[in-house]
Design an enzyme around this catalytic site. Structure first.
Site, short mmCIF file in Angstrom:
data_model
loop_
_atom_site.label_atom_id
_atom_site.label_comp_id
_atom_site.label_asym_id
_atom_site.label_seq_id
_atom_site.Cartn_x
_atom_site.Cartn_y
_atom_site.Cartn_z
N LYS A 16 0.97 -1.07 -0.20
CA LYS A 16 0.42 -0.01 0.21
C LYS A 16 0.58 1.30 -0.02
O LYS A 16 0.11 2.97 -0.45
CB LYS A 16 -0.49 0.25 1.23
CG LYS A 16 -2.66 -0.88 1.33
CD LYS A 16 -2.36 -1.85 2.66
CE LYS A 16 -1.27 -3.05 2.44
NZ LYS A 16 -1.97 -3.37 3.89
N GLY B 282 -5.42 -12.39 3.46
CA GLY B 282 -5.32 -13.29 3.53
C GLY B 282 -3.78 -14.13 1.81
O GLY B 282 -4.10 -13.04 0.65
N GLU C 25 -0.04 -6.71 9.40
CA GLU C 25 0.81 -6.98 8.58
C GLU C 25 2.16 -7.51 9.68
O GLU C 25 1.99 -7.50 10.82
CB GLU C 25 0.99 -5.41 9.11
CG GLU C 25 0.07 -4.55 8.00
CD GLU C 25 0.24 -4.72 6.75
OE1 GLU C 25 1.51 -4.39 6.31
OE2 GLU C 25 -0.93 -5.00 5.87
N GLY D 89 -2.13 -14.73 7.96
CA GLY D 89 -1.52 -14.28 6.96
C GLY D 89 -2.12 -13.42 7.10
O GLY D 89 -2.15 -12.56 5.18
N GLU E 232 -3.77 -3.81 -7.64
CA GLU E 232 -5.31 -4.04 -7.19
C GLU E 232 -5.15 -4.74 -5.61
O GLU E 232 -6.21 -4.05 -4.86
CB GLU E 232 -6.35 -5.00 -8.01
CG GLU E 232 -7.15 -5.93 -7.84
CD GLU E 232 -8.71 -4.51 -8.29
OE1 GLU E 232 -8.51 -3.70 -9.26
OE2 GLU E 232 -9.08 -4.01 -7.19
N LYS F 271 -5.43 2.84 2.88
CA LYS F 271 -6.49 2.30 1.89
C LYS F 271 -7.09 3.13 1.07
O LYS F 271 -7.35 3.43 0.30
CB LYS F 271 -7.17 1.23 2.55
CG LYS F 271 -5.87 -0.53 2.68
CD LYS F 271 -6.37 -1.53 2.84
CE LYS F 271 -5.83 -2.44 2.87
NZ LYS F 271 -5.96 -3.40 4.27
N1 NAD Z 1 -1.13 -10.68 3.22
C1 NAD Z 1 -2.24 -9.62 3.09
O1 NAD Z 1 -3.48 -10.63 3.35
C2 NAD Z 1 -1.90 -8.90 2.49
C3 NAD Z 1 -2.99 -8.49 1.67
C4 NAD Z 1 -2.94 -7.12 0.84
C5 NAD Z 1 -2.16 -6.66 0.90
N2 NAD Z 1 -0.51 -6.79 1.71
C6 NAD Z 1 0.37 -6.02 1.63
O2 NAD Z 1 1.40 -6.93 0.71
C7 NAD Z 1 2.81 -7.42 0.81
C8 NAD Z 1 3.10 -8.46 1.32
O3 NAD Z 1 2.79 -8.97 1.99
P1 NAD Z 1 2.82 -10.67 2.97
O4 NAD Z 1 2.11 -11.23 3.39
O5 NAD Z 1 3.26 -11.21 2.08
O6 NAD Z 1 3.92 -10.31 3.86
P2 NAD Z 1 4.78 -11.22 4.35
O7 NAD Z 1 5.58 -10.55 5.96
O8 NAD Z 1 5.00 -12.42 4.80
O9 NAD Z 1 6.32 -10.60 3.02
C9 NAD Z 1 7.23 -10.14 3.28
C10 NAD Z 1 8.37 -10.15 3.35
O10 NAD Z 1 9.19 -9.21 2.36
C11 NAD Z 1 9.59 -9.25 2.90
N3 NAD Z 1 11.24 -8.30 3.15
C12 NAD Z 1 10.70 -7.04 3.64
N4 NAD Z 1 11.59 -6.22 3.05
C13 NAD Z 1 12.13 -6.46 1.90
C14 NAD Z 1 13.14 -5.41 1.06
N5 NAD Z 1 13.54 -4.72 1.79
N6 NAD Z 1 13.69 -6.31 -0.02
C15 NAD Z 1 13.43 -7.69 0.20
N7 NAD Z 1 12.40 -8.55 0.48
C16 NAD Z 1 11.87 -7.84 2.22
C17 NAD Z 1 10.62 -9.83 3.90
O11 NAD Z 1 11.53 -10.54 4.58
C18 NAD Z 1 9.54 -11.43 4.28
O12 NAD Z 1 9.44 -12.25 3.65
C19 NAD Z 1 2.51 -6.51 2.34
O13 NAD Z 1 2.85 -4.55 1.50
C20 NAD Z 1 1.14 -6.37 2.69
O14 NAD Z 1 0.44 -5.25 3.60
C21 NAD Z 1 -0.97 -8.13 1.90
N1 HSE Z 2 -2.80 -6.44 7.14
C1 HSE Z 2 -3.67 -6.38 6.10
C2 HSE Z 2 -3.67 -7.06 5.01
C3 HSE Z 2 -4.84 -6.69 3.66
O1 HSE Z 2 -4.15 -5.19 3.26
C4 HSE Z 2 -5.29 -6.76 6.37
O2 HSE Z 2 -5.30 -7.38 7.50
O3 HSE Z 2 -6.04 -6.11 5.80
#
Ligand code: NAD
Ligand code: HSE
Length: 350
Positions: free
Chosen positions: A127, A324, A211, A208, A151, A226
């Site tokens: 985001k 998720g 954040e 999962g 998206e 958001k």
């Molecule tokens: N999980 C969700 O439900 C969800 C939903 C929408 C958006 N997001 C967004 O998507 C992104 C990823 O989410 P996630 O659940 O996979 O998070 P996560 O914490 O599981 O994974 C993030 C990964 O990025 C790596 N990382 C962090 N900084 C880095 C860098 N500078 N260079 C390389 N690697 C780096 C970390 O080591 C980690 O493995 C986040 O920005 C989150 O806000 C997540």
């Molecule tokens: N941590 C965020 C992931 C989706 O952006 C949430 O719980 O909605």
């Protein structure tokens, strides 16, 4: 048939799941979508960097968890050399899924900028870059003839941003209100069921949803980003982070939740933006005790919903998963499908 080479920047829950989809469903994707995907680079803070233009063995990469060594053991580097990988690898598309930084969006803003400057398209679920530098990065993508799609930044894979841009043509949007954070909504629901706050957060982390720092979910920073994204993308608000008032759910105690329940109310973290008569936009996020017959009161778990106020249709509500790993990896896939459609003129339904 077209094959898009992709690079995964950040190999956590979301990008790992995208890699699993590519590994498990590559043939189906090819036959149904008309293009293939090949992962040619991965970087992660815990694993380092790996670039293999002929395609990375995803089984090997998915078996690595940080405790079992780094990419140095597989011909890569133990260092996370993002700039060099992003600028120099052969990927057509950079999939950015590192931590969201709610203050200045870095280092993800730089990751996106390096990619666009080197004529690579970007899809991201992060985001930060979208909320804080969205206009600048979109314009950079346009100048360089590549795509910047995001998206998954709002409501994970549930189509909201593209859907609203395409389907609301001819309508005037006056505002929106919604539940835009899966973790806080899940936690409020579990607390209403009697769980304590810490246990509820721990469940959301295991699923999962949360954040890396769950304070971002609980204190409203995630929804603030958001709301900013939706307000600027859909209401053309031209506002900044400081313009979105923020209050999280840490003040919503178990006692308040039980009292609300007895009174026929339910606490929800509501993000909203509204266009004022003078054209300005007022935006914010705060916990609200909603009557049970309110449209958002029944939205439970990690489900999100956003209700758009339109001039000709009244309220139009979109609801679906808000968080998720699979749901968010799908958002990246939907971004790539949209890029393919834009490139080939094929119909995109996402
Ligand atoms: N999980 C969700 O439900 C969800 C939903 C929408 C958006 N997001 C967004 O998507 C992104 C990823 O989410 P996630 O659940 O996979 O998070 P996560 O914490 O599981 O994974 C993030 C990964 O990025 C790596 N990382 C962090 N900084 C880095 C860098 N500078 N260079 C390389 N690697 C780096 C970390 O080591 C980690 O493995 C986040 O920005 C989150 O806000 C997540
Ligand atoms: N941590 C965020 C992931 C989706 O952006 C949430 O719980 O909605």
């Amino acid at each position: 048939m077209t094959t898009y080479d992709i690079a995964l920047i950040g190999f956590g829950g979301v990008n790992r799941t995208l890699a699993e989809l590519v590994a498990a469903r590559g043939d189906t994707l090819r036959s149904e979508l008309g293009f293939g995907l090949r992962v040619v680079a991965i970087t992660d803070l815990r694993l380092g960097s790996l670039v293999q233009p002929e395609g990375i063995d995803l089984g090997m990469a998915l078996n690595m968890d940080g405790a079992s060594g780094t990419f140095a053991a597989h011909g890569g580097s133990a260092d996370t050399i993002n700039e060099s990988v992003i600028r120099n690898c052969t990927a057509d598309i950079i999939c950015e899924a590192t931590f969201t930084n709610p203050e200045d969006g870095e280092p993800a803003v730089s990751h996106v900028r390096w990619a666009l400057e080197s004529n690579k398209s970007v899809c991201t679920t992060n985001k930060g870059p979208v909320a804080i530098r969205g206009a600048e990065l979109t314009s950079l993508a346009e100048q360089n003839g590549v795509h910047f799609e995001f998206e998954g930044a709002v409501m994970s894979g549930t189509p909201v941003i593209r859907l609203a841009k395409k389907m609301f043509a001819g309508l005037k949007l006056n505002g929106f209100e919604g539940i835009l954070n899966g973790t806080s909504n899940y936690v409020l629901g579990r607390m209403e069921a009697g769980l304590d706050f810490e246990a509820a957060i721990s469940e959301a982390q295991k699923l999962g949803y949360a954040e890396a720092n769950p304070a971002a979910d609980i204190e409203g920073y995630d929804v603030q980003l958001k709301v900013l994204i939706l307000a600027n993308e859909l209401l053309d608000a031209g506002i900044e982070l400081k313009d979105v008032q923020r209050q999280g759910i840490s003040t919503v105690t178990p006692e308040k939740i039980q009292k609300a329940s007895r009174e026929g109310l339910r606490w929800k973290l509501v993000g909203s933006a509204r266009r004022n008569v003078d054209g300005s936009v007022t935006a914010g996020v705060s916990p609200v005790a909603l009557p049970l017959d309110h449209g958002l009161a029944g939205v439970s778990g990690a489900t999100n919903a956003v209700s758009f106020e339109t001039d000709l249709l009244g309220a139009v509500t979109v609801s679906g998963p808000g968080a998720g790993r699979v749901e968010t990896a799908y958002a990246l896939l939907s971004d790539i499908i949209a890029m393919h459609a834009a490139r080939t003129g094929a119909a995109a339904h996402v």
